[in-house]
Design an enzyme around this catalytic site. Structure first.
Site, PDB file in Angstrom:
ATOM      1  N   HIS A 148       0.836  -1.212   0.000  1.00  0.00           N
ATOM      2  CA  HIS A 148       0.000   0.000   0.000  1.00  0.00           C
ATOM      3  C   HIS A 148       0.871   1.262   0.000  1.00  0.00           C
ATOM      4  O   HIS A 148       0.433   2.321   0.449  1.00  0.00           O
ATOM      5  CB  HIS A 148      -0.951   0.025   1.197  1.00  0.00           C
ATOM      6  CG  HIS A 148      -1.772  -1.216   1.343  1.00  0.00           C
ATOM      7  ND1 HIS A 148      -2.945  -1.430   0.655  1.00  0.00           N
ATOM      8  CD2 HIS A 148      -1.566  -2.329   2.100  1.00  0.00           C
ATOM      9  CE1 HIS A 148      -3.439  -2.616   0.975  1.00  0.00           C
ATOM     10  NE2 HIS A 148      -2.621  -3.187   1.860  1.00  0.00           N
ATOM     11  N   SER A 157      16.121  20.262 -16.384  1.00  0.00           N
ATOM     12  CA  SER A 157      14.989  21.174 -16.558  1.00  0.00           C
ATOM     13  C   SER A 157      15.459  22.404 -17.316  1.00  0.00           C
ATOM     14  O   SER A 157      16.579  22.888 -17.110  1.00  0.00           O
ATOM     15  CB  SER A 157      14.431  21.588 -15.198  1.00  0.00           C
ATOM     16  OG  SER A 157      13.580  22.712 -15.310  1.00  0.00           O
ATOM     17  N   LYS A 197      17.683  20.300 -11.277  1.00  0.00           N
ATOM     18  CA  LYS A 197      16.888  19.097 -11.519  1.00  0.00           C
ATOM     19  C   LYS A 197      17.673  18.001 -12.244  1.00  0.00           C
ATOM     20  O   LYS A 197      18.467  18.265 -13.147  1.00  0.00           O
ATOM     21  CB  LYS A 197      15.643  19.432 -12.363  1.00  0.00           C
ATOM     22  CG  LYS A 197      14.658  20.364 -11.704  1.00  0.00           C
ATOM     23  CD  LYS A 197      13.966  19.700 -10.525  1.00  0.00           C
ATOM     24  CE  LYS A 197      13.071  18.546 -10.905  1.00  0.00           C
ATOM     25  NZ  LYS A 197      11.954  18.946 -11.770  1.00  0.00           N
ATOM     26  N   GLU A 207      10.249   7.447 -16.870  1.00  0.00           N
ATOM     27  CA  GLU A 207       8.900   7.967 -17.091  1.00  0.00           C
ATOM     28  C   GLU A 207       8.401   7.590 -18.477  1.00  0.00           C
ATOM     29  O   GLU A 207       7.210   7.269 -18.665  1.00  0.00           O
ATOM     30  CB  GLU A 207       8.897   9.478 -16.903  1.00  0.00           C
ATOM     31  CG  GLU A 207       9.128   9.901 -15.460  1.00  0.00           C
ATOM     32  CD  GLU A 207       9.308  11.396 -15.284  1.00  0.00           C
ATOM     33  OE1 GLU A 207       9.353  11.848 -14.137  1.00  0.00           O
ATOM     34  OE2 GLU A 207       9.419  12.111 -16.311  1.00  0.00           O
TER      35      GLU A 207
END
Length: 488
Positions: free
Chosen positions: A200, A327, A333, A340
């Site tokens: 969970h 970024s 970043k 992804e």
């Protein structure tokens, strides 16, 4: 011999329409024997192989709408392989002479070289890969006019695709094995690093990084089993099924199947048993794309773990820079874009499967032109799966675990609450009661704002008299994991 007819185009057509010369006229037109010298005479349609029934050629829009060579040309080498086996079989049964077969094979060999070199010019007006190759071959080798004897494009494409699946399943297996090896290598390298396991998305129990990574190795092994099953299912030869009902000609399907490698483990030919099913069956397409979808799902789940792990909140892993991006605005970043995209590609592959399922769900027997659309989703699923496998293999091979961050996270004593339950069970306390007791201890620790293992012996004995001073030994992570050295 080329025949030259005198008279205008209109007069010749009137003569043809009179019915006196119809059969001869159509024959000559089909075989390009008629040479109209008038500048007003348009050239015969390149689609004359099926055009004998028609008085008009297809509209330009219809040609663009119906062509498939823009995507099925990737089957060209399989199509040539199919034609080589078919013509060799026709020679064996006496339909082709040995000279005709040799001429056809020489022509096919030349076409293979041109296609491999990227020199072959594809013509969308010829619809598909089959007609492009056949027409060019016939232009060069007149004997090739007999090549299409006893076969249809229906069984031809079914055979080409099965050859394709056998070859591409081998590519998928290689990609899967590369990811599997990368996972095993990292597991071996990091087996002494422990992290919280999650259910969970909440901390549950401690596990080794090796155990976590090898969970994905299990998934990849199942993927390998599925891909192998698809390859085996593809290993049945439809060639000789014709358009729908086979042929009256004395062909030898088993011989063609053997030449194409459609054989079992003992070398016996495997041929499809029902011609209607053979030309309309797309189960292999579905199973292949389903296998790709599951590969995509497994890689997506792995990607999600890595995306979480490389965040500042977790900090378990440092992904290789060559698979991350920055970024355009925020210079600090380091984004896990590769993972992804792997996660995103999985939805695309699932969409390919959905396309195929919807495509075939309502088709009557046998072949319908809808089935031309079965190839783009298959090709796309293959390409995206292979690329995702390569990316994941690169990421897994190059990642570095952050041992300090992992050790800090796994030091949470609550992760070993279940081990304390087991401690009481070993002292004869029923599991359900032991579970309730430890739950009460957790609540007590939270109420006192102390870690679970820092409760005093007096505190814990106040909840259950079975606790002794050794109860704190349950919070040794390494000891807890060694106690789990059993299958699974």
């Amino acid at each position: 011999m080329r025949v030259r007819l005198r008279g205008s185009r209109e007069s010749i057509f009137r003569l043809a329409r009179s019915g006196k010369w119809t059969g001869w006229f159509v024959f000559c037109w089909f075989h390009e024997l008629i040479d109209f010298s008038s500048s007003t005479m348009s050239k015969p349609s390149k689609q004359a192989t099926w055009g004998g029934r028609f008085s008009k050629g297809p509209a330009e829009l219809m040609l663009r709408f119906s062509e498939s060579v823009s995507f099925d040309q990737r089957l060209a080498l399989f199509d040539i392989q199919c034609s080589e086996a078919h013509s060799a079989m026709l020679e064996e049964v006496g339909i082709l002479s040995s000279q005709e077969k040799e001429a056809i094979h020489a022509g096919l060999a030349d076409l293979r070289k041109e296609i491999q070199a990227g020199e072959f010019v594809w013509d969308t007006s010829l619809e598909d890969v089959h007609m492009n190759i056949e027409q060019e071959l016939t232009n060069r080798v007149p004997e090739a006019a007999k090549l299409h004897t006893a076969r249809s494009r229906n069984d031809q494409i079914a055979t080409d695709m099965r050859l394709f699946f056998k070859a591409t399943c081998a590519e998928l297996e290689a990609g899967l094995k590369a990811v599997l090896q990368a996972l095993v290598d990292q597991a071996e390298k990091n087996q002494s690093i422990y992290i919280p396991g999650y259910t969970h998305l909440q901390r549950a129990q401690p596990v080794s990084v090796a155990h976590h990574l090898l969970a994905y190795a299990e998934m990849i092994c199942r993927d390998l089993t599925r891909v192998s099953a698809v390859s085996d299912q593809a290993n049945w030869c439809p060639l000789g099924s014709g358009a729908i009902a086979g042929t009256t000609l004395p062909i030898d399907r088993e011989s063609a199947a053997t030449k194409l490698g459609f054989v079992d483990s003992e070398g016996n030919p495997r041929v499809t048993q029902n011609s209607m099913d053979a030309v309309s069956d797309r189960d292999v397409h579905l199973d292949f794309t389903y296998a790709c979808s599951l590969v995509g799902i497994h890689l997506s789940r792995l990607a999600e773990d890595f995306i979480l792990w490389c965040s500042s909140e977790f900090g378990f892993v440092d992904l290789p820079q060559n698979f991350c991006t920055g970024s355009s605005l925020m210079p600090q970043k380091k984004n896990p874009d590769a993972m992804e995209l792997v996660r995103g590609k999985s939805s695309r592959i699932i969409g390919d499967l959905q396309t195929l399922l919807t495509l075939v769900k309502g088709l009557p027997l046998t072949y319908n032109r809808d089935l031309q659309e079965d190839k783009p989703p298959v090709f796309d699923a293959l390409e995206q799966t292979l690329m995702s496998l390569q990316v994941v293999e690169g990421v897994v091979s190059g990642l570095e675990m952050n041992a300090g961050k992992c050790a800090n996270a796994v030091s949470d004593p609550a992760l070993l609450a279940t081990d304390v339950v087991d401690y009481l069970v070993e002292k004869g306390v029923p599991f359900r009661k032991a579970h309730h007791v430890i739950g009460a201890l957790v609540a007590l620790a939270e109420g006192n704002s102390v870690p679970l293992n820092e409760l005093s012996l007096e505190d814990v004995q106040g909840v259950d008299e079975h606790f002794e001073s050794d109860w704190v030994d349950c919070f040794d992570v390494e000891k807890a994991l060694k106690a789990r050295e059993k299958t699974g």
